[in-house]
Scaffold this active site. Structure first.
Site, PDB file in Angstrom:
ATOM      1  N   ALA A 141      15.053  72.311 109.692  1.00  0.00           N
ATOM      2  CA  ALA A 141      15.157  73.861 109.114  1.00  0.00           C
ATOM      3  C   ALA A 141      16.408  74.331 109.585  1.00  0.00           C
ATOM      4  O   ALA A 141      16.586  75.257 110.516  1.00  0.00           O
ATOM      5  CB  ALA A 141      13.968  74.467 109.693  1.00  0.00           C
ATOM      6  N   ASN A 143      28.430  72.431  97.108  1.00  0.00           N
ATOM      7  CA  ASN A 143      26.960  72.852  96.720  1.00  0.00           C
ATOM      8  C   ASN A 143      26.910  74.448  96.995  1.00  0.00           C
ATOM      9  O   ASN A 143      27.396  74.872  98.086  1.00  0.00           O
ATOM     10  CB  ASN A 143      25.976  72.252  97.702  1.00  0.00           C
ATOM     11  N   CYS A 178      16.592  75.151  98.708  1.00  0.00           N
ATOM     12  CA  CYS A 178      16.264  75.170 100.082  1.00  0.00           C
ATOM     13  C   CYS A 178      14.934  75.728 100.721  1.00  0.00           C
ATOM     14  O   CYS A 178      14.483  76.944 100.185  1.00  0.00           O
ATOM     15  CB  CYS A 178      17.259  75.743 100.788  1.00  0.00           C
ATOM     16  N   THR A 230      14.105  68.741  99.920  1.00  0.00           N
ATOM     17  CA  THR A 230      13.156  68.531 100.907  1.00  0.00           C
ATOM     18  C   THR A 230      11.728  69.101 100.655  1.00  0.00           C
ATOM     19  O   THR A 230      11.726  70.313  99.885  1.00  0.00           O
ATOM     20  CB  THR A 230      13.566  68.868 102.406  1.00  0.00           C
ATOM     21  N   GLY A 242      13.756  61.743 103.783  1.00  0.00           N
ATOM     22  CA  GLY A 242      13.662  60.296 104.385  1.00  0.00           C
ATOM     23  C   GLY A 242      12.384  59.401 103.538  1.00  0.00           C
ATOM     24  O   GLY A 242      11.760  59.993 102.336  1.00  0.00           O
ATOM     25  N   GLY A 244      15.944  61.129  97.426  1.00  0.00           N
ATOM     26  CA  GLY A 244      14.714  61.374  98.527  1.00  0.00           C
ATOM     27  C   GLY A 244      14.337  59.815  99.134  1.00  0.00           C
ATOM     28  O   GLY A 244      13.568  58.996  98.420  1.00  0.00           O
ATOM     29  N   THR A 275      19.168  61.483 104.406  1.00  0.00           N
ATOM     30  CA  THR A 275      18.896  61.306 105.662  1.00  0.00           C
ATOM     31  C   THR A 275      19.377  59.956 106.352  1.00  0.00           C
ATOM     32  O   THR A 275      19.627  59.574 107.567  1.00  0.00           O
ATOM     33  CB  THR A 275      17.325  61.173 105.801  1.00  0.00           C
TER      34      THR A 275
HETATM   35  C1  LIG Z   1      19.881  68.203 107.749  1.00  0.00           C
HETATM   36  C2  LIG Z   1      19.581  68.259 106.426  1.00  0.00           C
HETATM   37  C3  LIG Z   1      20.600  69.332 105.797  1.00  0.00           C
HETATM   38  C4  LIG Z   1      20.380  69.685 104.521  1.00  0.00           C
HETATM   39  N1  LIG Z   1      21.140  70.446 103.959  1.00  0.00           N
HETATM   40  C5  LIG Z   1      21.323  70.618 102.427  1.00  0.00           C
HETATM   41  C6  LIG Z   1      21.930  71.801 102.020  1.00  0.00           C
HETATM   42  O1  LIG Z   1      22.831  72.385 102.463  1.00  0.00           O
HETATM   43  N2  LIG Z   1      21.879  71.931 100.735  1.00  0.00           N
HETATM   44  C7  LIG Z   1      21.065  71.171  99.780  1.00  0.00           C
HETATM   45  O2  LIG Z   1      21.178  71.518  98.636  1.00  0.00           O
HETATM   46  N3  LIG Z   1      20.304  70.178 100.191  1.00  0.00           N
HETATM   47  C8  LIG Z   1      20.539  70.076 101.606  1.00  0.00           C
HETATM   48  N4  LIG Z   1      19.673  68.784 102.286  1.00  0.00           N
HETATM   49  C9  LIG Z   1      18.704  68.126 101.183  1.00  0.00           C
HETATM   50  C10 LIG Z   1      19.444  66.972 100.908  1.00  0.00           C
HETATM   51  O3  LIG Z   1      20.694  67.051 100.455  1.00  0.00           O
HETATM   52  C11 LIG Z   1      18.444  65.930 100.109  1.00  0.00           C
HETATM   53  O4  LIG Z   1      18.128  66.663  98.938  1.00  0.00           O
HETATM   54  C12 LIG Z   1      17.181  65.770 100.864  1.00  0.00           C
HETATM   55  O5  LIG Z   1      17.347  65.196 102.126  1.00  0.00           O
HETATM   56  C13 LIG Z   1      16.371  64.352 100.219  1.00  0.00           C
HETATM   57  O6  LIG Z   1      17.077  63.262 100.305  1.00  0.00           O
HETATM   58  P1  LIG Z   1      17.113  62.084 101.413  1.00  0.00           P
HETATM   59  O7  LIG Z   1      15.683  61.817 101.687  1.00  0.00           O
HETATM   60  O8  LIG Z   1      17.840  60.946 101.174  1.00  0.00           O
HETATM   61  O9  LIG Z   1      17.586  62.910 102.776  1.00  0.00           O
HETATM   62  C14 LIG Z   1      19.462  68.581 103.648  1.00  0.00           C
HETATM   63  C15 LIG Z   1      18.944  67.647 104.168  1.00  0.00           C
HETATM   64  C16 LIG Z   1      18.753  67.296 105.597  1.00  0.00           C
HETATM   65  C17 LIG Z   1      17.981  66.383 106.296  1.00  0.00           C
END
Ligand SMILES: Cc1cc2nc3c(=O)[nH]c(=O)nc-3n(C[C@H](O)[C@H](O)[C@H](O)COP(=O)(O)O)c2cc1C
Length: 336
Positions: free
Chosen positions: A102, A132, A163, A226, A250, A276, A299
């Protein structure tokens, strides 16, 4: 070997690859390496593997760790009109199969990004920058886009309509079909670059949201952000995240995200950036078969900062060993 795609065989080097595909009856060993290029909204990427927003800083932080030219592109941290401090800590917690965050869109603000980061990013060979965009209101998003429009060196925008960690903006846009359509059509008109819309998975029908975004003018879709979630420390009986709720990312979310990419691919024609829980090349292949033109890795970069490049290299090896001449042929390659 289930791939429907083409094989680059014994044709002369002047023979177009599509012709080679059409005239080649059986798979043989690839004579040249696989062609990893994909095109998203008219922008050619050297690889389908992209670093996801929020997990790759502003790109410059990874310059010494990752060979930026080896990955398809990277998405910046969400950029807002004014700098944002984000949510109070703790704001990241590990779970058994993923991560809760968060962060609350902590960022330096779009003007500082353009002034302080873009000059360096323009000098990194092969860097494809996807900015972004985040706003609490539609006007905020439009202002961010206007500032970015004046900055050379940005390939496209990814509009964060998803978000889960802010009280307004973000997911509020991405869970209301009409609001999403209004946001996308206004941002699309203001944008001088392709506009990719990042969708929230926290909806009943992601296909309907995707169609709304496409009809409103989106050049492509990113999914998923997420999943809204929560964890409690049973000893203190307090939430493990100060914001109480957080976004789950993750490996835990991968099967749900793959299903959503599949559903969206059946609903729209514009390109999909799938993500994802991608940890390995095979995960990337799975998203592409489900319908993604390219994928994003988020992640995984927390556990291994080189993950994006490793997955890009792994995908190239996977294509070579599976005799996939063009990575782009994996997209929508699912056989039912
Ligand atoms: C710590 C963190 C910060 C994130 N910040 C953003 C963000 O600023 N803008 C956005 O569109 N997605 C953000 N996301 C989402 C990721 O870009 C991605 O959509 C999501 O984590 C799913 O992919 P993953 O499972 O490979 O992490 C963030 C995710 C994480 C874990």
């Amino acid at each position: 070997m289930t791939n429907k795609g083409s094989y680059n065989l014994s044709m002369s080097s002047t023979t177009p690859k599509t012709e080679a595909a059409a005239t080649t009856p059986t798979p043989l060993k690839l004579r040249t390496g696989p062609d990893m290029r994909v095109t998203v909204a008219g922008v050619e990427l050297a690889s389908p593997v992209i670093a996801a927003s929020g997990t790759f800083g502003y790109g410059v932080e990874f310059e010494e760790i990752v060979t930026i030219a080896k990955i398809g592109a990277f998405v910046t941290k969400g950029l807002s009109r004014e700098p944002m401090a984000g949510n109070p800590t703790p704001r990241i917690v590990e779970t058994s199969s993923g991560m809760l965050n968060a962060i609350g869109l902590q960022n330096m603000g779009v003007k500082a990004f353009v002034a302080e980061k873009m000059p360096r990013l323009r000098q990194i060979p092969g860097a494809v920058v996807i900015a972004n965009v985040f706003g609490f209101t539609i006007d905020d998003c439009l202002e961010v886009i206007r500032v970015l429009n004046d900055a050379p060196g940005i390939a496209m925008y990814e509009l964060n309509a998803s978000c889960p960690n802010t009280s307004h903006g973000g997911m509020v846009f991405g869970t209301d079909q009409h609001l999403l359509a209004e946001l996308v059509s206004k941002c699309e008109r203001a944008s001088l670059r392709p506009l990719i819309v990042k969708l929230s998975p926290n909806v009943t029908s992601i296909a309907k949201m995707a169609k709304s975004a496409e009809d409103a003018g989106a050049s492509g879709l990113s999914l998923v952000n997420t999943f809204l979630s929560m964890a409690i420390d049973v000893e203190t009986r307090r939430p493990r995240i100060a914001n109480v709720t957080a976004g789950l990312s993750g490996p835990a979310i991968k099967p749900i995200a793959v299903r959503m990419v599949y559903e969206v691919a059946n609903a729209v024609k514009i390109p999909i950036l799938g993500m994802g829980g991608i940890l390995r090349a095979e995960d990337a292949v799975e998203f592409m078969l489900a319908g993604a033109t390219a994928v994003q890795v988020g992640t995984a970069s927390y556990a291994d900062p080189r993950a994006v490049e490793n997955i890009a290299n792994g995908l190239r090896r996977w294509c070579a060993t599976h005799e996939v001449a063009q990575a782009s042929s994996l997209t929508r390659g699912l056989q039912l």
